[in-house]
Scaffold this motif. Structure first.
Motif, PDB file in Angstrom:
ATOM      1  N   GLU A  56       0.834  -1.191   0.000  1.00 50.61           N
ATOM      2  CA  GLU A  56       0.000   0.000   0.000  1.00 50.61           C
ATOM      3  C   GLU A  56       0.878   1.254   0.000  1.00 50.61           C
ATOM      4  OE1 GLU A  56      -3.978   1.134   2.407  1.00 50.61           O
ATOM      5  OE2 GLU A  56      -2.159   1.067   3.630  1.00 50.61           O
ATOM      6  N   LYS A  57       0.572   2.178  -0.902  1.00 51.78           N
ATOM      7  CA  LYS A  57       1.345   3.408  -1.011  1.00 51.78           C
ATOM      8  C   LYS A  57       0.610   4.549  -0.323  1.00 51.78           C
ATOM      9  CE  LYS A  57       3.258   1.991  -5.492  1.00 51.78           C
ATOM     10  NZ  LYS A  57       3.349   2.326  -6.940  1.00 51.78           N
ATOM     11  N   ALA A  58       1.361   5.471   0.233  1.00 54.11           N
ATOM     12  CA  ALA A  58       0.782   6.622   0.923  1.00 54.11           C
ATOM     13  C   ALA A  58       0.982   7.893   0.105  1.00 54.11           C
ATOM     14  CB  ALA A  58       1.403   6.790   2.305  1.00 54.11           C
ATOM     15  N   ILE A  59      -0.045   8.725   0.069  1.00 60.18           N
ATOM     16  CA  ILE A  59       0.031  10.055  -0.539  1.00 60.18           C
ATOM     17  C   ILE A  59      -0.242  11.059   0.573  1.00 60.18           C
ATOM     18  CG2 ILE A  59      -1.016  11.651  -2.179  1.00 60.18           C
ATOM     19  CD1 ILE A  59      -1.663   9.310  -3.966  1.00 60.18           C
ATOM     20  N   GLU A  60       0.751  11.901   0.854  1.00 61.58           N
ATOM     21  CA  GLU A  60       0.619  12.862   1.943  1.00 61.58           C
ATOM     22  C   GLU A  60       0.991  14.284   1.547  1.00 61.58           C
ATOM     23  OE1 GLU A  60       3.068  11.237   4.999  1.00 61.58           O
ATOM     24  OE2 GLU A  60       1.613   9.692   5.567  1.00 61.58           O
ATOM     25  N   GLU A  61       1.791  14.415   0.506  1.00 64.36           N
ATOM     26  CA  GLU A  61       2.265  15.737   0.095  1.00 64.36           C
ATOM     27  C   GLU A  61       1.316  16.370  -0.919  1.00 64.36           C
ATOM     28  OE1 GLU A  61       4.835  17.113   1.514  1.00 64.36           O
ATOM     29  OE2 GLU A  61       5.271  15.315   2.704  1.00 64.36           O
TER      30      GLU A  61
END
Length: 282
Positions: A56-61
């Protein structure tokens, strides 16, 4: 006695050595014997390639993200943390929490079973909205705060919206299961702007598997986006066609969160959703 001992020694010297085992040299191995001679090993490619479950990849920016590209087109996300200043977000959250007409919607499953949606909602716009086999009636009288937010989001996204689904997650037990906002009334490739106020909740996405997978999401690509107070997320392109999303339950202390999802509703199924026989495309 000494003669007997001497004869014993002499007799022992005559003793013939025991027969040595026959040499194995030249012997033919019996069928199935373990030492049947050297073997050669040949690698055979597995009929089915080995598959690995994606991480699972995270997008935070903040930024624009192209999350997939395929036969249907491009799926895009745009993330804007801090879209609202903190003090303004605080005031809007408190006002909407207290003044919107929140209620709990009753949905129906595929077998007709009724269940209460685990969150509170209200719907604004000129047209009703149907999902999960039940309809929300339109409320054309937008709250002044919602009008202000719609104008600001339209200016930011260059999209126009005529409807709004407001969602209240009272605590970590409130949630919404995997789904896509792909109802016919939203038209093809809908753009949806989602504004978060209140406590942070994780917004998850997973890519729909190809038809041959028969609905198995084991190897689907997955994304997670923590949506904090004042964050704006825009879903565009084929995101609703090619991906599902959810807000899962979180079993630890979570405060209330308001999620405002601006969208455009059409009075009839959009013409591009109809085939040559006038039937709705699936």
């Amino acid at each position: 006695m000494s003669d007997k001992r001497q004869r014993a020694r002499v007799q022992g010297s005559w003793a013939k050595p025991g027969a040595k085992p026959a040499s194995s040299a030249g012997r033919q191995p019996t069928p199935g014997s373990w030492n049947a001679g050297p073997r050669t090993y040949e690698f055979h490619q597995p009929a089915d390639p080995v598959r690995v479950i994606p991480v699972e990849k995270a997008i935070e920016e903040a930024g624009d993200y192209e999350i997939s590209k395929g036969p249907t087109g491009v799926s895009r996300l745009r993330l804007l943390p801090g879209f609202l200043p903190l003090e303004e977000a605080d005031w809007m959250f408190a006002t909407l929490l207290a003044e919107l007409p929140w209620s709990q919607k009753t949905n129906y499953g595929t077998m007709g079973e009724a269940y209460d949606e685990p969150r509170l909602t209200c719907w604004y716009g000129e047209l009703p909205y149907t999902y999960s086999h039940s309809t929300m009636q339109a409320n054309p009288q937008w709250h002044p705060v919602l009008i202000t937010l719609r104008q600001a989001i339209e200016q930011e996204t260059s999209h126009t919206f005529n409807s709004l689904l407001c969602n209240l997650y009272r605590d970590g037990k409130d949630s919404i299961a995997w789904h896509s906002d792909d109802e016919a009334s939203l038209g093809p490739h809908p753009s949806i702007a989602s504004l978060s106020l209140g406590d942070t909740r994780v917004f998850s996405l997973r890519k729909k598997p190809p038809l041959e997978e028969k609905g198995d999401y084991t190897y689907a690509e997955k994304l997670r986006i923590p949506l904090s107070h004042g964050t704006l997320l825009i879903m565009e392109g084929c995101t609703q066609e090619d991906w599902q999303h959810q807000v899962a339950k979180e079993y630890h202390d979570r405060g209330p969160r308001i999620n405002l999802t601006f969208r455009t509703i059409y009075p009839e199924p959009h013409p591009s959703r109809m085939d040559n026989n006038g039937e709705l495309r699936q």
